[in-house]
Structure formats: C-alpha cells, structure tokens
Design an enzyme around this catalytic site. Structure first.
Site, PDB file in Angstrom:
ATOM      1  N   ARG A 107       1.618   1.188  10.209  1.00 45.40           N
ATOM      2  CA  ARG A 107       1.383   1.663   9.300  1.00 45.40           C
ATOM      3  C   ARG A 107       3.069   2.024   7.691  1.00 45.40           C
ATOM      4  O   ARG A 107       3.892   2.245   7.902  1.00 45.40           O
ATOM      5  CB  ARG A 107       1.379   3.160   9.087  1.00 45.40           C
ATOM      6  CG  ARG A 107       0.309   3.091   7.466  1.00 45.40           C
ATOM      7  CD  ARG A 107      -0.317   4.673   7.777  1.00 45.40           C
ATOM      8  NE  ARG A 107      -1.761   4.242   8.675  1.00 45.40           N
ATOM      9  CZ  ARG A 107      -2.854   4.795   8.623  1.00 45.40           C
ATOM     10  NH1 ARG A 107      -3.344   3.544   7.447  1.00 45.40           N
ATOM     11  NH2 ARG A 107      -3.334   4.266   9.391  1.00 45.40           N
ATOM     12  N   ARG A 153       1.054  -1.449  -0.110  1.00 42.11           N
ATOM     13  CA  ARG A 153      -0.027   0.306   0.196  1.00 42.11           C
ATOM     14  C   ARG A 153       0.843   1.840  -0.266  1.00 42.11           C
ATOM     15  O   ARG A 153       1.668   1.582   0.395  1.00 42.11           O
ATOM     16  CB  ARG A 153      -0.834  -0.109   1.472  1.00 42.11           C
ATOM     17  CG  ARG A 153      -1.630  -1.663   1.025  1.00 42.11           C
ATOM     18  CD  ARG A 153      -3.029  -1.295   1.907  1.00 42.11           C
ATOM     19  NE  ARG A 153      -3.409  -2.266   2.144  1.00 42.11           N
ATOM     20  CZ  ARG A 153      -4.532  -2.726   2.813  1.00 42.11           C
ATOM     21  NH1 ARG A 153      -5.432  -1.779   3.069  1.00 42.11           N
ATOM     22  NH2 ARG A 153      -5.253  -3.759   3.137  1.00 42.11           N
ATOM     23  N   ARG A 201       1.608  -5.097  12.080  1.00 45.71           N
ATOM     24  CA  ARG A 201       0.655  -3.883  13.111  1.00 45.71           C
ATOM     25  C   ARG A 201      -0.011  -5.555  14.252  1.00 45.71           C
ATOM     26  O   ARG A 201       0.780  -5.335  15.601  1.00 45.71           O
ATOM     27  CB  ARG A 201      -0.459  -3.926  12.701  1.00 45.71           C
ATOM     28  CG  ARG A 201      -1.018  -2.759  13.381  1.00 45.71           C
ATOM     29  CD  ARG A 201      -2.967  -2.432  12.246  1.00 45.71           C
ATOM     30  NE  ARG A 201      -1.904  -0.921  11.525  1.00 45.71           N
ATOM     31  CZ  ARG A 201      -3.292  -0.488  11.107  1.00 45.71           C
ATOM     32  NH1 ARG A 201      -4.155  -0.696  11.363  1.00 45.71           N
ATOM     33  NH2 ARG A 201      -2.991   0.294  10.210  1.00 45.71           N
ATOM     34  N   GLU A 246      -6.839  -0.173  14.653  1.00 45.57           N
ATOM     35  CA  GLU A 246      -7.617  -0.677  14.134  1.00 45.57           C
ATOM     36  C   GLU A 246      -6.716  -2.026  13.953  1.00 45.57           C
ATOM     37  O   GLU A 246      -5.761  -1.748  13.285  1.00 45.57           O
ATOM     38  CB  GLU A 246      -8.133  -0.534  12.567  1.00 45.57           C
ATOM     39  CG  GLU A 246      -8.580  -1.374  11.747  1.00 45.57           C
ATOM     40  CD  GLU A 246      -8.699  -1.292  10.769  1.00 45.57           C
ATOM     41  OE1 GLU A 246      -9.319   0.266   9.593  1.00 45.57           O
ATOM     42  OE2 GLU A 246      -8.518  -2.098   9.682  1.00 45.57           O
TER      43      GLU A 246
END
Ligand SMILES: Nc1ncnc2c1ncn2[C@@H]1O[C@H](COS(=O)(=O)NC(=O)[C@@H](N)CO)[C@@H](O)[C@H]1O
Length: 420
Positions: free
Chosen positions: A273, A258, A388, A347
């Site tokens: 991230r 990403r 994560r 999240e």
C-alpha cells in the site's frame, strides 16, 4: 449519478440503495428540492413571459399610463430577480445532492456494510508449499538489493519505495505482458494523464466523496488521479459518440497516486500500500444495455483471471457487498491473490460495472442506431497493478537461496531468464 425521473418514480429503490451502501443522503430532501426547483422554474418562465408582454402594453400606452407601468415594472423586476436567486440556490443544492445519489446495486450483491460481507465465489490454484521459511517481499527485495525503502523515504516520506535492478525489469515485463494480452483482445493501449482537472474526478465519482484521498495542486487547479479510469472516462466527457464506435476498449496505463488517509495504519511496510504505483487498466465504454454490460463485466473479470493463471498465482474471486462496492457501482468483483507472508489472500484486482452512473456525471453520450441519444455504460478492471503484484510474484516464487522463479509468460520480456 441517477436520472431524476428514475428517482421520482422509484424513491424507495433509491432509499434502499442509500441504506445498503451506507450513503449519507436524505432522498426525501432531494425529492422536495426537485419539486421546489420545478415549481420555481415554472414561476420564472411565467414571469418572463409576462415581462415580454409589458413591452407591447408600454408601446400602446399614453404618458400617464406609462408612468404607472414603470412603477409596476420595477416591482415586477424585483420579484423576478428574487425568483431567479431562489432558483439558483435550489438548483445548486439539488445538483450537489444528485452527485451523491448511489447506483442501485445488482440483486446478487451480498448486503453488508463493508468487505467483511463479501462472498468468495471461487478459489483457483493452490498456495505454494515451502520446505524452508519463506521471506516476505520486503526482506527478499532488501536481501537482493531490489528495492530502496529507507533512502526512498528520505526522498519522498512514508510509504515511499524505489525499485532497483531486476525489480524494474520485472515490473516492465509484467506491464508489457498485460498490454500485449489486452492488445490481443482488441484493447487499445492509451497512456493517459495522471495530472487531471476536477471535472473527470467528478465524472468518475472520485469527487465529491473522497476528496481527502486525492493529492491536490490547488495553485494549478489540478489533482493527481488514483487510477487511469479517471482520464479514460474524461477523454470522452461531453461527447456524443456514434454507436458504430462502441464498444470502446482501452488498456489505460498511468502512474496512480493515493493519499491512503483511510488506511493510515495499514500495510505501512513494503510494497502493498504505497502513495504512487503503476497500473494497466482495462476500460470499456459500451451501449446502454444491461446484457452488454454483463458480457463485458464477465470478459474483464476473465482477463484478470487469465493474467493471474498465466502468472501461476493462486487467487480467489469475490462478490463484493453493497457496503464495499462504493457509491457508483452496480456490481463489483474483487480478485484477491495469495500472499505467503500474510498466509492469506490480498486484493490485487477490482472489476466494476457502473452502467450509466459515470456517463451521466461526465455527460458522455452516444447516438443509438435509431437516432436516440443515450448515456453510455462504463466498466473497468485492473489488468495489473505494481508493485503489489510484484510482491506476490516475489513471495510465491522465491527459492530457498532467495532467488525468484520467473513465470513462463514473462520470460520473453526478461531475455528468456527463468530465475532472477
Ligand atoms: N495504495 C496502493 N498501493 C499499491 N497498490 C494499490 C493501491 N491502491 C490500489 N492498488 C492496486 O490497484 C488495484 C485497483 O485499485 S482499485 O481502487 O481497487 N480499483 C481501481 O482503481 C479500478 N480503476 C480498477 O483498476 C487494487 O486492486 C490494487 O492491486
């Protein structure tokens, strides 16, 4: 993508979905294009029918009449060519707008522009208490030599990382545990391509909306997918499955890529991230039935909760707002896990029901028991996404001297070790 007939018969519902999801789409332009398109198609069909009758007239005509017919024929052909060009243009623009049509969100979704409007449904477990100052996962990893950040950035630029030593084994343990749990639930492990063509990105709705988030390799017409979901839908795109094969259940594994353009300044340190990460994806392809989709949504969500409970992590389940769930979702629940260094939940899982919105784009259908051909329903949820989730394990289970307690369910994958 929605069904054209549904849009014609429920224009206000589509306008409302566009509004509450914050989609840039003019539904009236789409309806007008649809009408123009149908009118042009009718005119082209009529002209083609008349063109056929020419041949019969020509055969019966004498020389003088044939000369007249030739002139009429040329004028007629020019008109038919113009009509066909208009139809192609209108059809292309209509297809473009159809790809932007949002799924209608379920009635229980909080209405709001973004995640701030999300509602916490339940919190499970309690955040750990420390009788020492806990380190954040980056400090802990560096202290224990479990990750390379500066050196990795030399290799791959910002947000790069390398996992080292026991962190690699912990990542493998988390993935193996998740895969074994899913296999126990009749999910078939599938290691899918992350290097994909444009079609599956359009089929899952990743394109055209978020092109800037996706790594592209233009000279090969390929892209790096951000989730195994893309290839899992793509595997069956264009197929007509037999109803007996449903529900198809995959545990998709792949690296995920990403660009994180939308979050350029956020989480720039550590493992939360990054541009490349690993995920085990829960994926279901089921019959086009709301109750069936609701059942699978509940099961995918429960499996993610089971994983977090087994790992002993404190988490909250969130009902995602219309502006947060994205264009293709009917319903989305996120699961956020407690991060001591942040003093809040972040999240770690995202569970979605899409009904036939993806299947319509991917032309993914099945032959129902009564012989009817229908677009299938698709659902997906994270099983585990690392690094994560590793960061959460490090932070929550660290000891005063910088060791990390291994959750019981992972010990069999780590030679029985209770501590690393
Ligand atoms: N840039 C990133 N770096 C690290 N982990 C990420 C990143 N983006 C997403 N994730 C992890 O991947 C999970 C799923 O990502 S998601 O976009 O929310 N949802 C999907 O990809 C769905 N296919 C369900 O997995 C997130 O909850 C998060 O745990």
């Amino acid at each position: 993508m929605l069904d054209k007939r549904f849009i014609r018969e429920n224009p206000q519902a589509v306008r409302d979905a566009v509004a509450v999801k914050g989609i840039d789409l003019d539904v009236d332009e789409l309806l007008q294009l649809d009408q123009d398109n149908r009118k042009l198609q009718f005119e082209v069909d009529g002209a083609q029918a008349r063109r056929k009758s020419f041949a019969k007239q020509f055969a019966k005509a004498d020389e003088a009449r044939r000369a007249e017919l030739r002139v009429e024929h040329e004028a007629f052909d020019r008109q038919l060519r113009d009509l066909r060009e208009q139809l192609a243009r209108t059809g292309a623009r209509l297809a473009e707008l159809m790809l932007l049509t949002p799924n209608i969100p379920w009635s229980g979704a909080p209405v709001g522009p973004d995640e701030a409007a999300n509602v916490v449904l339940r919190t499970v477990g309690t955040p750990p208490e420390f009788d020492f100052t806990p380190l954040d996962h980056t400090e802990l990893a560096e202290k224990r030599g479990w990750a390379e950040f500066a050196r990795a950035r030399k290799v791959a630029g910002e947000r790069a990382y390398a996992l080292v030593g026991d962190m690699v084994m912990l990542e493998r343990a988390v993935h193996s545990y998740a895969l074994d749990l899913l296999r126990g639930r009749e999910f078939t492990p599938v290691a899918v391509p992350a290097l994909v063509r444009e079609e599956p990105l359009i089929g899952t709705g990743m394109l055209p909306k978020a092109r800037e988030e996706i790594y592209a390799i233009p000279e090969d017409d390929l892209y790096l997918a951000g989730t195994a979901e893309v290839a899992l839908v793509g595997l069956h795109a264009g197929e007509i499955l037999d109803a007996a094969r449903l529900p198809i259940r995959y545990a998709g594994i792949s690296p995920c890529f990403r660009r994180e353009i939308g979050s350029a300044s956020r989480d720039v340190r550590g493992l939360l991230r990054v541009h490349q990460f690993e995920k085990v994806e829960q994926f279901v392809l089921c019959a086009a039935d709301e109750a069936e989709s609701a059942r699978w949504h509940a099961e995918l969500l429960a499996t993610a909760e089971r994983i977090l409970s087994d790992l002993g992590l404190c988490y909250e389940v969130v009902e995602c707002a219309t502006g947060d769930m994205g264009v293709g979702k009917f319903r989305m629940n996120d699961i956020n896990t407690w991060f001591p260094s942040l003093g809040r939940f972040r999240e770690t899982h995202s569970c979605s029901t899409l009904h036939d919105w993806q299947a319509r784009r991917a032309n993914l259908r099945y032959r129902d028991t009564d012989g009817t051909i229908r677009f299938a329903h698709t659902l997906n949820n994270t099983a585990v996404a690392t690094p994560r989730l590793l960061a959460a394990l490090l932070e929550n289970f660290q000891t005063a001297d910088g060791a990390v307690r291994i959750p019981e369910v992972l010990r069999p994958y780590l030679g029985g070790r209770e501590l690393i």
